[in-house]
Design a protein around this motif. Structure first.
Motif, PDB file in Angstrom:
ATOM      1  N   PHE A 235      22.376 -72.068  21.004  1.00  0.00           N
ATOM      2  CA  PHE A 235      21.101 -71.370  20.839  1.00  0.00           C
ATOM      3  C   PHE A 235      19.961 -72.322  20.469  1.00  0.00           C
ATOM      4  N   TRP A 236      20.230 -73.255  19.535  1.00  0.00           N
ATOM      5  CA  TRP A 236      19.177 -74.156  19.086  1.00  0.00           C
ATOM      6  C   TRP A 236      18.722 -75.099  20.201  1.00  0.00           C
ATOM      7  N   MET A 240      14.922 -75.828  22.485  1.00  0.00           N
ATOM      8  CA  MET A 240      14.446 -77.202  22.527  1.00  0.00           C
ATOM      9  C   MET A 240      14.195 -77.669  23.959  1.00  0.00           C
ATOM     10  N   LEU A 241      15.004 -77.162  24.917  1.00  0.00           N
ATOM     11  CA  LEU A 241      14.920 -77.633  26.299  1.00  0.00           C
ATOM     12  C   LEU A 241      14.246 -76.638  27.238  1.00  0.00           C
ATOM     13  N   ASP A 242      14.438 -75.355  26.986  1.00  0.00           N
ATOM     14  CA  ASP A 242      13.974 -74.343  27.928  1.00  0.00           C
ATOM     15  C   ASP A 242      12.453 -74.292  28.006  1.00  0.00           C
ATOM     16  N   VAL A 243      11.791 -74.334  26.862  1.00  0.00           N
ATOM     17  CA  VAL A 243      10.323 -74.243  26.855  1.00  0.00           C
ATOM     18  C   VAL A 243       9.677 -75.445  27.538  1.00  0.00           C
ATOM     19  N   PRO A 244      10.061 -76.698  27.214  1.00  0.00           N
ATOM     20  CA  PRO A 244       9.469 -77.839  27.942  1.00  0.00           C
ATOM     21  C   PRO A 244       9.745 -77.794  29.446  1.00  0.00           C
ATOM     22  N   TRP A 245      10.984 -77.397  29.823  1.00  0.00           N
ATOM     23  CA  TRP A 245      11.307 -77.328  31.242  1.00  0.00           C
ATOM     24  C   TRP A 245      10.487 -76.246  31.934  1.00  0.00           C
ATOM     25  N   ALA A 246      10.266 -75.106  31.245  1.00  0.00           N
ATOM     26  CA  ALA A 246       9.451 -74.025  31.819  1.00  0.00           C
ATOM     27  C   ALA A 246       8.010 -74.484  32.004  1.00  0.00           C
ATOM     28  N   ILE A 247       7.480 -75.220  31.027  1.00  0.00           N
ATOM     29  CA  ILE A 247       6.106 -75.723  31.133  1.00  0.00           C
ATOM     30  C   ILE A 247       5.998 -76.703  32.306  1.00  0.00           C
TER      31      ILE A 247
END
Length: 275
Positions: A235-236, A240-247
């Protein structure tokens, strides 16, 4: 335990990459495929209901947004929707002016439709990867892949549409005989090398839709796989990775729509030019 986790991860990935497929199964007749093997056995005429539904839905959303913007348009202080629509129209207008060198009043609307439709379909990738599969699973649908451009059938379908327009305008502007002569005398302007020219030009002509379709599919499918892999992490690590990759993927989403549209306009421009 590790083997079970590996099997679970493989099933998760396969499940999220499987389309909701309807077709005629050799044993079950007309039905929804419950496994990827059943979808394969349904053959060429099986249809991906999720790809069709979401692509038509995004097309309808595009028409509704621009229709609404046209109805509320004002010469005074424009609203947010009018500003956005005017920016897109101005962008497409500049694109067609710089890349299209023929005379055709339909090229602008074609480019606008391609750009907005692909952009909206690509943007579905930014929605949570698990939300819609889980929601439709509760409604009894085993699979639901919501990004149409991660389906090679959709991207090649659009590319083939562009290819047919290339053939149509080439024949309309140059005539069937003129178009055939162009293929036969390019790049070597002699009838002695016409067979060699035809092989080169026909291969080059066929490569256009294939490259258009595979380029868009490859970029979007790879991004989808990475989103799914991120969803398998603790979960943590997901946040950490999903938001930067989405941006970062916001750039990919718009860039792929731009590339597909630009190349389509370039190909259509070449179809209007006499050599």
């Amino acid at each position: 335990m590790a083997a079970d986790n590996e099997i679970s991860a493989i099933y998760y990935i396969q499940h999220h990459l499987q389309n909701l497929t309807f077709g005629k199964h050799p044993e079950n007749g007309w039905s929804l495929a419950s496994t990827s093997a059943e979808a394969t056995e349904m053959g060429f005429w099986a249809i991906h209901l999720d790809t069709m539904g979401w692509s038509i839905g995004m097309g309808a959303l595009f028409l509704w947004l621009f229709h609404k913007a046209g109805k509320v348009a004002t010469t005074g202080v424009p609203g947010g929707l009018q500003n956005a629509v005017e920016m897109v129209i101005e962008f497409i207008e500049n694109l067609t002016r710089s890349t299209f060198h023929g005379k055709n009043k339909h090229i602008g609307p074609i480019a606008l439709t391609l750009f907005m439709w692909i952009l909206l379909m690509n943007s579905l990738k930014l929605l949570p990867v698990d939300y819609f599969p889980e929601m439709f699973g509760k409604l009894g649908f085993e699979y639901m892949k919501i990004v149409p451009t991660t389906d090679i059938n959709a991207t090649l379908g659009m590319a083939i549409g562009v290819f047919l327009m290339i053939i149509y305008y080439s024949c309309k502007v140059k005539g069937v005989a003129g178009f055939g002569k162009e293929l036969a005398l390019t790049p070597f302007n002699t009838w002695l090398l016409a067979p060699f020219n035809l092989i080169l030009e026909i291969v080059g002509l066929l490569v256009k839709p294939i490259s258009l379709g595979f380029r868009l599919f490859g970029a979007m499918f790879a991004g989808e796989v990475i989103f799914i892999l991120i969803a398998l992490l603790p979960f943590w690590a997901i946040w950490m990775l999903d938001v930067p990759w989405a941006i970062f993927h916001i750039l990919v989403i718009s860039l792929q729509a731009f590339i597909f549209t630009t190349l389509s306009v370039v190909y259509l421009s070449a179809a209007h030019e006499h050599h």
